[in-house]
Write a protein that holds these residues in place. Sequence first.
Motif, short mmCIF file in Angstrom:
data_model
loop_
_atom_site.label_atom_id
_atom_site.label_comp_id
_atom_site.label_asym_id
_atom_site.label_seq_id
_atom_site.Cartn_x
_atom_site.Cartn_y
_atom_site.Cartn_z
N ARG A 164 -83.37 5.46 4.78
CA ARG A 164 -82.93 4.06 4.75
C ARG A 164 -81.88 3.94 3.66
NH1 ARG A 164 -85.53 -0.86 5.94
NH2 ARG A 164 -83.91 -2.46 6.06
N LEU A 165 -80.66 3.58 4.05
CA LEU A 165 -79.54 3.47 3.11
C LEU A 165 -79.27 2.01 2.82
CD1 LEU A 165 -77.14 4.84 1.60
CD2 LEU A 165 -75.84 4.65 3.72
N PHE A 166 -79.30 1.64 1.53
CA PHE A 166 -79.07 0.27 1.09
C PHE A 166 -77.70 0.16 0.41
CE2 PHE A 166 -83.68 0.83 1.04
CZ PHE A 166 -84.12 -0.30 1.71
N GLU A 167 -76.91 -0.82 0.83
CA GLU A 167 -75.59 -1.06 0.22
C GLU A 167 -75.43 -2.56 -0.02
OE1 GLU A 167 -72.04 -1.43 -1.34
OE2 GLU A 167 -73.07 0.51 -1.15
N ALA A 168 -75.09 -2.91 -1.26
CA ALA A 168 -74.99 -4.33 -1.63
C ALA A 168 -73.76 -5.00 -1.07
CB ALA A 168 -75.02 -4.47 -3.15
N SER A 169 -72.68 -4.27 -0.83
CA SER A 169 -71.45 -4.86 -0.31
C SER A 169 -71.51 -4.88 1.22
CB SER A 169 -70.24 -4.08 -0.79
OG SER A 169 -70.09 -2.88 -0.02
N PRO A 170 -70.57 -5.57 1.87
CA PRO A 170 -70.58 -5.63 3.34
C PRO A 170 -69.93 -4.44 4.02
CG PRO A 170 -68.92 -7.12 2.47
CD PRO A 170 -69.65 -6.56 1.28
N ARG A 171 -69.62 -3.38 3.26
CA ARG A 171 -68.99 -2.20 3.86
C ARG A 171 -69.47 -0.94 3.16
NH1 ARG A 171 -65.17 0.14 1.00
NH2 ARG A 171 -64.19 1.07 2.82
N LEU A 172 -69.30 0.19 3.85
CA LEU A 172 -69.65 1.49 3.30
C LEU A 172 -68.40 2.21 2.80
CD1 LEU A 172 -72.15 2.62 6.08
CD2 LEU A 172 -72.76 1.92 3.76
N GLY A 173 -68.59 3.19 1.94
CA GLY A 173 -67.46 4.00 1.50
C GLY A 173 -67.02 3.78 0.08
N GLY A 174 -67.57 2.77 -0.59
CA GLY A 174 -67.21 2.54 -1.99
C GLY A 174 -65.73 2.25 -2.16
N VAL A 175 -65.08 2.99 -3.06
CA VAL A 175 -63.67 2.72 -3.38
C VAL A 175 -62.72 3.33 -2.36
CG1 VAL A 175 -64.15 2.55 -5.84
CG2 VAL A 175 -63.49 4.76 -4.87
N ILE A 176 -63.24 4.09 -1.41
CA ILE A 176 -62.36 4.70 -0.40
C ILE A 176 -62.10 3.68 0.70
CG2 ILE A 176 -62.13 6.56 1.29
CD1 ILE A 176 -63.93 8.27 -0.43
N ARG A 177 -60.86 3.23 0.79
CA ARG A 177 -60.49 2.24 1.79
C ARG A 177 -59.10 2.54 2.32
NH1 ARG A 177 -62.09 -3.44 -1.32
NH2 ARG A 177 -64.22 -2.86 -1.90
N SER A 178 -58.97 2.65 3.61
CA SER A 178 -57.68 2.89 4.26
C SER A 178 -57.40 1.79 5.26
CB SER A 178 -57.67 4.24 4.99
OG SER A 178 -58.11 5.29 4.14
N GLU A 179 -56.15 1.40 5.36
CA GLU A 179 -55.76 0.34 6.31
C GLU A 179 -54.40 0.67 6.90
OE1 GLU A 179 -54.30 -4.34 6.33
OE2 GLU A 179 -54.97 -3.39 4.46
N ARG A 180 -54.32 0.66 8.23
CA ARG A 180 -53.01 0.81 8.89
C ARG A 180 -52.59 -0.55 9.44
NH1 ARG A 180 -50.02 4.97 10.32
NH2 ARG A 180 -51.68 6.55 10.22
N THR A 181 -51.42 -1.00 9.05
CA THR A 181 -50.94 -2.30 9.49
C THR A 181 -50.22 -2.19 10.83
OG1 THR A 181 -48.73 -2.14 8.49
CG2 THR A 181 -50.56 -2.85 7.06
N PRO A 182 -50.06 -3.30 11.53
CA PRO A 182 -49.33 -3.26 12.82
C PRO A 182 -47.91 -2.74 12.67
CG PRO A 182 -50.54 -5.33 12.60
CD PRO A 182 -50.64 -4.63 11.27
N GLU A 183 -47.31 -2.92 11.48
CA GLU A 183 -45.93 -2.46 11.28
C GLU A 183 -45.84 -0.95 11.08
OE1 GLU A 183 -46.59 -6.58 9.67
OE2 GLU A 183 -47.50 -4.61 9.32
N GLY A 184 -46.98 -0.31 10.79
CA GLY A 184 -46.97 1.14 10.64
C GLY A 184 -47.17 1.64 9.22
N TRP A 185 -47.50 0.76 8.26
CA TRP A 185 -47.83 1.21 6.91
C TRP A 185 -49.28 1.66 6.87
CZ3 TRP A 185 -43.51 1.30 4.11
CH2 TRP A 185 -42.51 0.37 4.38
N LEU A 186 -49.57 2.76 6.17
CA LEU A 186 -50.94 3.18 5.96
C LEU A 186 -51.23 3.07 4.47
CD1 LEU A 186 -52.86 6.03 7.69
CD2 LEU A 186 -53.40 5.31 5.38
N ILE A 187 -52.13 2.16 4.12
CA ILE A 187 -52.41 1.82 2.73
C ILE A 187 -53.73 2.43 2.31
CG2 ILE A 187 -52.75 -0.09 1.10
CD1 ILE A 187 -51.41 -1.80 3.50
N GLU A 188 -53.71 3.15 1.20
CA GLU A 188 -54.94 3.64 0.58
C GLU A 188 -55.22 2.77 -0.64
OE1 GLU A 188 -56.83 5.66 1.95
OE2 GLU A 188 -55.83 7.41 2.80
N SER A 189 -56.32 2.02 -0.61
CA SER A 189 -56.63 1.13 -1.72
C SER A 189 -57.22 1.86 -2.90
CB SER A 189 -57.62 0.05 -1.26
OG SER A 189 -57.08 -0.68 -0.18
#
Length: 489
Positions: free
Chosen positions: A40-65
């Motif tokens: 059973r994995l418990f996470e206080a935030s609404p997402r998994l992965g901690g500080v690792i976050r990637s996002e690709r925008t419709p324009e084609g940018w890939l952002i690593e937060s």
Amino acid sequence: MAHSSPTPPSSSVLPIAVIGGGITGLAAAWKLTQLGHRVRLFEASPRLGGVIRSERTPEGWLIESGPNSFQENSRETADLLTQLGLASEILPTSPAAKKRFLVRRSRLHAAPMSPPGLLTTPIFTPLGKLRLLRDLFTRSFDRETDLSLATVIREHFGREFLDYAFNPFVSGVYAGDPEKLSARYSFPSLWVAEQTHGSLIRGLIAQSRDRRRRGHPKTRLLSFRDGLQTLPDTLARSLPPGSTSLSTRVETLTPPFALGAPWRVTFRHILPASVSEFPSTSVASSSDLVTENFSAVILALPAHSLAKLVFTTNDHRALTDRPLASLAEVVHPPVSSLFLGFRREQIAHPLDGFGALVPALEKRKLLGALFSSSLFPNRAPEGHVALTALAGGTRQPEIARLSTDRLLAEILPDLRQLLGITGDPIFLRHNFWPQAIPQYDLGHERFLAAMETCEHTYARLYIGGQTRNGISVPACLEAGLALADRAIR
């Protein structure tokens, strides 16, 4: 508040609780399920992965937060990527990203990556170069106590190397100060190299040869086609349905009160119900306290979260204990990153490298900048380039806290001068981490001792992650795998 009825205390059939859904907790949960154990994995935030976050925008940018890449530098990490089926998704760094730039006298210079490069680089003076080579003839240092990184580097390589190479390197890794960081704990390979060989250069070369003899793969810098978040997402998708609870805060831990008794974890769901993209996850809408029994508990949390954990007696009396409260003193400086998109013609510099780091002596607002679109392909639209500029850390924490407009106004002049930028960015994304990276400062051993004492005090409790095992992505991954092994032993 209502409590659910506890399940029978039969440790042999109870799941293992993993508290913390960052990369360490995910790796631990994955390994346990692979070995046939319920989790059973418990996470206080609404997402998994901690500080690792990637996002690709419709324009084609890939952002690593958060992290932009990681080193595959061990057999454990390589094997894990293979077992997760990620071999086809791996992207090694582009050949164009081999150079690393350092700033001296307001100009970018490629850092020397070989002995001939060291002889010709303008980063160091002739006297500084001779001082570097003197380390090869160092035989031993009698270290009775830990020292700062700065002290060790000065003794081996001199002040010039510390100021213009190691200071910016430490800013790039820890966003920290080498005068405060522990030599023994922040860069343990350097400490071992000195203990075994005297010379840091000879010691590090020997370590590299030993790794090859033991079958470790050649170190390579990696990401994935859709960014680093591919790794935690893949781990999350591999977990059994219903095994992960998001937006769930653990309120108390009740250790076993007798031999063979279970751990009791009391938690609360802190957000309304929502839909997760992973079948293993659920977010309940109830705000009532819930108590469940577990055979063991793995804590894969950052220091400030470990410090807040409350351990209670078996009857949930008001008397509470925070055995890890001292970890609240672990320093985490704030860091801001600005992901900046430009048209290619706006930047005069060829961006033919990994990025640039700025020594503190240069008196700039910028810690450094990654050449994001040079590192890996498809990080920017055709005809465009992307940079990730970093600011703050222990050097200038107040700058990290600025608003987006003010932060851009502070660091864009540095980028214009160093890279030949004209005009303003056509794309911008600001990410702020108020508690970015734990500092392994002098005295860090007292925090390690607190975690070890806590484990010895409470049976079947296992603690690991960024504060204990290293700050890099591979270190956190391997910490999770090791925690799983310890829990089932």
